[in-house]
Design an enzyme around this catalytic site. Sequence first.
Site, mmCIF file in Angstrom:
data_model
loop_
_atom_site.group_PDB
_atom_site.id
_atom_site.type_symbol
_atom_site.label_atom_id
_atom_site.label_comp_id
_atom_site.label_asym_id
_atom_site.label_seq_id
_atom_site.Cartn_x
_atom_site.Cartn_y
_atom_site.Cartn_z
ATOM 1 N N LYS A 179 -8.547 -22.532 43.901
ATOM 2 C CA LYS A 179 -8.597 -22.692 42.439
ATOM 3 C C LYS A 179 -9.543 -23.839 42.064
ATOM 4 O O LYS A 179 -10.336 -23.728 41.130
ATOM 5 C CB LYS A 179 -7.179 -22.931 41.884
ATOM 6 C CG LYS A 179 -6.324 -21.669 41.943
ATOM 7 C CD LYS A 179 -4.848 -21.898 41.629
ATOM 8 C CE LYS A 179 -4.071 -20.603 41.847
ATOM 9 N NZ LYS A 179 -2.620 -20.712 41.582
ATOM 10 N N GLN A 212 1.580 -25.256 40.908
ATOM 11 C CA GLN A 212 1.561 -24.208 41.921
ATOM 12 C C GLN A 212 2.998 -23.857 42.322
ATOM 13 O O GLN A 212 3.814 -24.739 42.603
ATOM 14 C CB GLN A 212 0.744 -24.679 43.143
ATOM 15 C CG GLN A 212 0.547 -23.631 44.214
ATOM 16 C CD GLN A 212 -0.251 -22.409 43.733
ATOM 17 O OE1 GLN A 212 -1.075 -22.499 42.838
ATOM 18 N NE2 GLN A 212 0.017 -21.267 44.330
ATOM 19 N N ASP A 261 -1.280 -20.316 33.138
ATOM 20 C CA ASP A 261 -0.632 -19.328 34.006
ATOM 21 C C ASP A 261 0.085 -18.245 33.193
ATOM 22 O O ASP A 261 0.473 -17.216 33.741
ATOM 23 C CB ASP A 261 0.400 -20.022 34.908
ATOM 24 C CG ASP A 261 -0.104 -20.195 36.334
ATOM 25 O OD1 ASP A 261 -0.894 -19.354 36.788
ATOM 26 O OD2 ASP A 261 0.316 -21.159 36.996
HETATM 27 N N1 GUN Z 1 1.972 -18.875 43.251
HETATM 28 C C1 GUN Z 1 1.605 -17.605 43.522
HETATM 29 N N2 GUN Z 1 0.871 -17.096 42.511
HETATM 30 C C2 GUN Z 1 0.783 -18.062 41.576
HETATM 31 C C3 GUN Z 1 0.156 -18.144 40.299
HETATM 32 O O1 GUN Z 1 -0.478 -17.195 39.801
HETATM 33 N N3 GUN Z 1 0.288 -19.325 39.654
HETATM 34 C C4 GUN Z 1 0.985 -20.370 40.171
HETATM 35 N N4 GUN Z 1 1.076 -21.481 39.448
HETATM 36 N N5 GUN Z 1 1.592 -20.334 41.340
HETATM 37 C C5 GUN Z 1 1.484 -19.184 42.039
#
Ligand code: GUN
Length: 282
Positions: free
Chosen positions: A51, A95, A118
């Site tokens: 990311k 996350q 998100d």
């Molecule tokens: N863990 C797995 N997929 C995601 C996501 O799309 N966003 C976040 N914050 N954590 C994740």
Amino acid sequence: MLIYGKEVAATTLEKITSMTKDFEGKYKRKPTLAVIIVGDDPASQTYVRNKINGCKQVGFNSLSYEYPNGTAQDEIIQRIKSLADDDTVDGILVQLPLPKGYDEEKILANIPDSKDVDGFNASNIGYLCLGRPHTVSCTPLGVMHMLESTGVQLSGKNAVVLGRSNTVGKPMAMLLLNANCTVTVCHSKTQNLAEFTKKADILVVAIGRPKFVTADMVKDGAIVIDVGINRVDGKLCGDVDFDSVAPKTSYISPVPGGVGPMTISMLLYNTLMSAIARENER
Ligand code: GUN
């Protein structure tokens, strides 16, 4: 035919890069994403690294906050509150999953709607359910782009979503419903699962069980999107038994190289949209 998320994402990333240049020219700052990670789960660390790299690639600023497992929940909440108040921050991402013992809901509730890139908070999920989406969760949104890339009309199709997580299954079902599919959500308590999956023109699988979906569960000519990322004997594989299922499908997404790269491009898209919306509200 294969649907490579990386190829679908490339077009989006180009657009984001060009729009970011315009944004910077107009507002004299870069869109900024803040990422919080707690603990040392290697998969989560990889996702976060990707990311942050994505931010660099399109010309965003990124801020990264790494906390060891055991950090007081209040310290993380205080960090979110200060990022929420920071006018230079456009998106805040925690996350998931958080290590055991943390109250995910309580922590995420501190991310304001305008910075919830998100799309996980109650108001963003609510707008999606109302058919008036604001910020949509990155993975399901990426899957929609992949489906649209096939050129196949979605309206009227039978769509089956396997998995009912708040992060993927539920928003995925809503997006497909908003696209006029007839949607069935199956999960670990579903009886006679194959009877449902065999009716699917579109099958989206997000359960985290390696190679769970086998050829006998899939309709001839179906479109199959595999959201799973599992590690078996050091090798990545999806929730779909790709080798047996692929020959039956019209389109299928591979793992790796399928949904994964889409998630990041949608996150960057959401962050840019949040930055633009915040500037427009000043
Ligand atoms: N863990 C797995 N997929 C995601 C996501 O799309 N966003 C976040 N914050 N954590 C994740």
